[in-house]
Design a protein around this motif. Sequence first.
Motif, PDB file in Angstrom:
ATOM      1  N   THR A  14     -10.451 -26.723 -22.355  1.00 30.08           N
ATOM      2  CA  THR A  14     -11.133 -27.855 -21.721  1.00 30.08           C
ATOM      3  C   THR A  14     -11.948 -27.451 -20.488  1.00 30.08           C
ATOM      4  N   LEU A  17     -15.625 -27.578 -20.686  1.00 28.53           N
ATOM      5  CA  LEU A  17     -16.129 -28.944 -20.812  1.00 28.53           C
ATOM      6  C   LEU A  17     -16.176 -29.654 -19.463  1.00 28.53           C
ATOM      7  N   PRO A  61     -13.491 -32.850 -27.230  1.00 31.43           N
ATOM      8  CA  PRO A  61     -14.254 -31.961 -28.109  1.00 31.43           C
ATOM      9  C   PRO A  61     -13.652 -30.557 -28.146  1.00 31.43           C
ATOM     10  N   GLY A  62     -13.637 -29.967 -29.325  1.00 32.11           N
ATOM     11  CA  GLY A  62     -13.171 -28.581 -29.463  1.00 32.11           C
ATOM     12  C   GLY A  62     -11.719 -28.443 -29.860  1.00 32.11           C
ATOM     13  N   GLU A  65     -11.381 -28.147 -33.765  1.00 29.75           N
ATOM     14  CA  GLU A  65     -11.846 -26.845 -34.252  1.00 29.75           C
ATOM     15  C   GLU A  65     -10.871 -25.734 -33.875  1.00 29.75           C
TER      16      GLU A  65
END
Length: 348
Positions: A14, A17, A61-62, A65
């Motif tokens: 994180t 980000l 996000p991420g 993945e």
Amino acid sequence: MTADGEPRSLSEITRELGLNMSDVAMFSGLDESTVSRLWDNTEWLDRISGRSLQSLISSVPGIAEYSMAHSLRRRRNTLVNDLHGEGLSVDLSALENSSIAQQHLLNALEAALHIVRGNATSRVSSYLARFWGQEQDRALEALYSQERGHGLLDDPQKLVESSVDLTPRLSRKNYSFHSILALNILTHQVSKVTGTLDAKLDPQAPGRQNAFMMRGVVMGSLIGSNDLDLAERYRRQLIRTPVYAALEEWSFPTYTRDGRISSDFTLPSSLLLLNTAREVLREITSYNDAYLYYLVSTYIPLALQRDPTFGGRIGDLISALHRRGAACRERKIRVACEKLVKQLRGMA
């Protein structure tokens, strides 16, 4: 973040980000104390609950993945190490650069582990039976392939030998749907690599299990050897033996998922062969002349009985056979293509 799945803490994922612990807790709806316990731990995926992970995936996000990449990498590393212990070296470059889904490839590597370890036949049969399908077959093909850059193993010879040794044990197993599929799949891959009819793979007794095993051997040998005489012998065998014809007709539609895989090897009386038509058209342009003769003289006529529209691709089939047939040196194949084209034009 990188997509290689190397262990990373939640804080590392994180940080790029611009999110801190409080931000992650606020967006995900998790208690900050929960996020705190995970924050600097590179093994946080093993400690988080399913519901909390879903909250992170849907808000940060991420995370999705990373979770997938990490899971794949961990399974891959375990399989690579286990296979190395059995004398098989995995080509990591071929594995990582393949167009086949990584999950299918890892399943194929696990199949290799079962085979070389000679695990209980019921376990091997049940596992291998799940590879009946196009993408699963592509993964097994990569497993057995000797082509550098495509084959998953640096040298698959031990796998081939173990597969040949395993076949008689599987064929002695009591009749089961899984054992029938497993024998077909195993013998198909071995015969494709060797291009020969290995005596150990030659079923001696009649019956559905051995008939389907023989189909696997023949298809693999045709692809590997371009043996026109073998294609003709197989065609004649289907004429003489109804069970061969029934299994032949069942194979393509279930392999391509036009039809449901059924333990009684039956198909609906009416079936639209959409995926089968696509696969056959690909094979007409991709495989050798002996396999083309098999398609023209054996399978396509059966398929037309089930679906006279050939998945709505009669026109494409005519064009493909006309082009490929005209390029064949063997007169027997040219005549067979011309005969089928004439029949198809009458149906169009």
